[in-house]
Enzyme design. Structure first.
Site, PDB file in Angstrom:
ATOM      1  N   ILE A 208      39.582  -8.900  42.093  1.00 48.26           N
ATOM      2  CA  ILE A 208      40.697  -8.459  41.266  1.00 48.26           C
ATOM      3  C   ILE A 208      41.198  -9.589  40.379  1.00 48.26           C
ATOM      4  O   ILE A 208      41.688  -9.351  39.266  1.00 48.26           O
ATOM      5  CB  ILE A 208      41.809  -7.836  42.158  1.00 48.26           C
ATOM      6  CG1 ILE A 208      42.683  -6.911  41.327  1.00 48.26           C
ATOM      7  CG2 ILE A 208      42.587  -8.870  42.881  1.00 48.26           C
ATOM      8  CD1 ILE A 208      43.442  -5.903  42.144  1.00 48.26           C
ATOM      9  N   CYS A 209      41.044 -10.839  40.837  1.00 46.22           N
ATOM     10  CA  CYS A 209      41.529 -11.948  40.008  1.00 46.22           C
ATOM     11  C   CYS A 209      40.645 -12.164  38.778  1.00 46.22           C
ATOM     12  O   CYS A 209      41.113 -12.589  37.730  1.00 46.22           O
ATOM     13  CB  CYS A 209      41.673 -13.228  40.816  1.00 46.22           C
ATOM     14  SG  CYS A 209      40.533 -13.362  42.169  1.00 46.22           S
TER      15      CYS A 209
END
Lengths: 426, 178
Positions: A208-209
């Site tokens: 997700i980062c």
């Protein structure tokens, strides 16, 4: 009546198939009834269910009809989309928007005289055990893990030790691009779909980062739009991947982000592909896997040759590689594994008394059991809030919570998976 | 038709009918009743009959986030454990790996999820984020930058945000543990 003569069967129709059915070979099962017996079963008695009328389903229906199955049922919940027409050859442009099951059934019946195909346009979950009980065999050509888990669990649960007819072989086909698999599942006898759940590739997910900060691929931008931007803008409003407006919104936002990071390749169809997790379907992979499934259906229905034991995988991504192996049944499989016990108790027994009995039972060695029925919790040992919430049930009679012949699922740290109890009152 | 039943006779243990409890449901019951949580983590169920939706409160007893109480919502879908649970941080917090919408950057919640993992592994992973915030996988870039550049300032910001303060024009929710 034997298998050779129904009104639509002309002379020589089954000449080639009958080479296999008229005499036993060196490896045929001893129970093989060469000749009229097996032909009559295949053509006049055997009822087969096909789940899915998509890429695999079209192939499966055609293969079954052409190898002599005459009573075929088909379930599919989808309607025909224009993008299906390149490989789902039972459908034409004029059929776009109509239910797949209905159109496929009509096409087969028109093309192959004497075959009865009964369609059902809807979900497999609409049907109950009585419905599935009418079939001799089930062949699946599905694209969803969830539907496969459901039909697998349903067929495993249907097996009744008192009734041999309740065991329905399940032949499951699946494809993903150039890869595919076909397997034979004999519910409760051999490894089931749930036993091999951990072999599945998980859907591609990006950290997700990366999506949030360092996108490098068009897919990162699309995931950013669907995973982060959509919920931020619309809150709890659910993303409908079949709604062109929703896809359009994602596409526009993904495109803007891609420009910002100088990434190329965000298109409408990639957007749809990423959010719906679409892997391009290859018509010929479907043909290979469907053929394998139907060969197994034919062999199992007729006992004319040894059947697949039990997992065939095809990998066409780097040349051609295929491998067949026996996937083992898992003792701790939540569907077909675990222990099952018939327990007879007095009608006035409390839940607490039942738990004491389970703990004292030498042969199952259970500590701290948690109990539930398919619809409610009876007593959970933890976490504290649930223990407290279910504690009042300890004093209740089991018969207030579970009907005669009802089931209780028991889990405990000391059990590899779970134990099911069938409660009888005396 | 193949005589499968004859293969079955010697396997009477598996022959018993099983209940219609879904595999996901059994797995969740097993995961929850066998949770082994330290005193710094606590689950709350809005509806005790619904095991698929609940909250986890983490109250770190060491590290930079000591003194705070951080609630996460858990939502478990019918495809569990093939798919991971959906987890969000409920209050708006200042943390390099949690964004302002509550998304959490924890590898086992996305790209590294496997069905052999369970709810306990996810919870332990979440707690670890508070003990060792990680500047390399940022979701809140400002916070990550601060942690990398000036640890003391970062710690000050954490304490300030936990009291419900503003950092760089962003207001954070008060999460001090009473």
């Amino acid at each position: 009546m034997n298998g050779n003569s129904t009104s639509s069967d002309w002379d020589g129709r089954y000449f080639h198939v009958d080479q296999i059915l008229d005499k036993p070979g060196p490896r045929t099962d001893p129970s093989f009834l060469a000749g009229d017996g097996v032909k009559d079963f295949l053509r006049n008695q055997c009822k087969i269910l096909v789940i899915g009328a998509g890429g695999l389903g079209c192939e499966i229906l055609a293969n079954l009809a052409l190898s002599g199955f005459k009573d075929i049922h088909v379930i599919d919940m989808d309607t025909i989309d224009i993008s299906n027409l390149n490989r789902q050859f039972l459908f034409r442009q004029k059929d776009v928007g109509k239910p797949k099951a209905t159109v496929a059934a009509e096409f087969i019946m028109n093309r192959v005289p004497g075959v009865q195909v009964t369609p059902y346009y809807g979900k497999i979950q609409d049907k109950d055990e009585d419905y599935y009980m009418q079939f001799n065999l089930v062949v699946c050509g599905l694209d969803s893990v969830e539907a496969r888990r459901w039909i697998n669990a349903t067929l495993v649960n249907m097996v009744d030790p008192e009734n041999p007819e309740s065991l329905k072989p399940l032949i499951d086909g699946g494809t993903e691009g150039f890869k595919g698999q076909a397997r034979v599942i004999l519910p409760t006898v051999s490894s089931c779909y749930e036993c091999s759940l951990d072999m599945l590739n998980k859907p591609t997910a990006f950290p997700i980062c990366t999506i949030a900060n360092t996108p490098r691929l068009p897919e990162h931008c699309i995931e950013w739009a669907s995973v982060l931007e959509w919920p931020r803008v619309f809150g709890d409003k659910k993303l409908d991947t079949d709604d062109p407006e929703h896809i359009g919104w994602l596409f526009n936002h993904a495109l803007k982000r891609a420009k910002e990071f100088k990434i190329e390749g965000v298109t409408w169809s990639l957007t749809q592909g990423v959010v719906k997790n679409i892997i391009p379907a290859i018509a010929s992979t479907n043909a290979i896997i469907a053929a394998s499934c139907c060969n197994e259906a034919f062999k199992i229905a007729t006992s004319s040759a040894a059947y697949l034991n039990n997992y065939f995988m095809l990998i066409g991504t780097d040349g051609v590689y295929s491998y067949t192996f026996e996937h083992e049944q898992r003792k701790d499989c939540p569907v077909c594994g675990g222990e099952s016990l018939d327990i007879s108790i007095k009608k006035d027994w409390t839940v607490e008394r039942l738990i004491e009995m389970l703990v004292e039972k030498q042969d199952i060695q259970i500590k701290k059991p948690s109990l539930s029925t398919p619809t409610k919790q009876i007593y959970l040992q933890a976490p504290p809030q649930l223990e407290q919430a279910t504690r009042p049930n300890l004093e209740k009679k089991v018969s207030e919570l579970v009907e005669d012949g009802g089931d209780i699922t028991v889990t405990a740290a000391s059990l590899p998976f779970n134990l099911s109890l069938r409660i009888k009152y005396i | 038709m193949l005589k499968i039943w004859s293969m079955k006779k010697n396997e009477d243990a598996a022959a018993k009918k099983k209940p219609k409890t879904s595999a996901a449901q059994i797995r969740v019951q097993k995961d929850l009743t066998e949770l082994d949580l330290p005193s710094t983590m606590q689950t709350t169920f809005a509806d005790p009959a619904d095991l698929l939706n609940f909250e986890l409160k983490i109250t770190p007893d060491e590290g930079m986030y000591k003194g705070g109480a951080f609630s996460f919502s858990f939502n478990i879908g019918p495809n569990y454990p093939h798919e991971p649970p959906k987890v969000k941080c409920i209050p708006k917090i200042y943390h390099p790996n949690v964004d302002l919408e509550g998304n959490v950057c924890l590898n086992i919640l996305r790209e590294d999820w496997k069905p052999v993992l369970n709810l306990n592994s996810v919870m332990v992973g979440l707690q670890y984020l508070f003990l060792e915030p990680n500047a390399d996988d940022p979701l809140n870039k400002e916070a990550a930058e601060e942690l990398r550049r000036n640890r003391d300032q970062f710690l000050y910001n954490v304490k300030n945000s936990m009291r419900g303060g503003n950092i760089k024009n962003e207001h954070y929710d008060r999460v001090t543990n009473q």
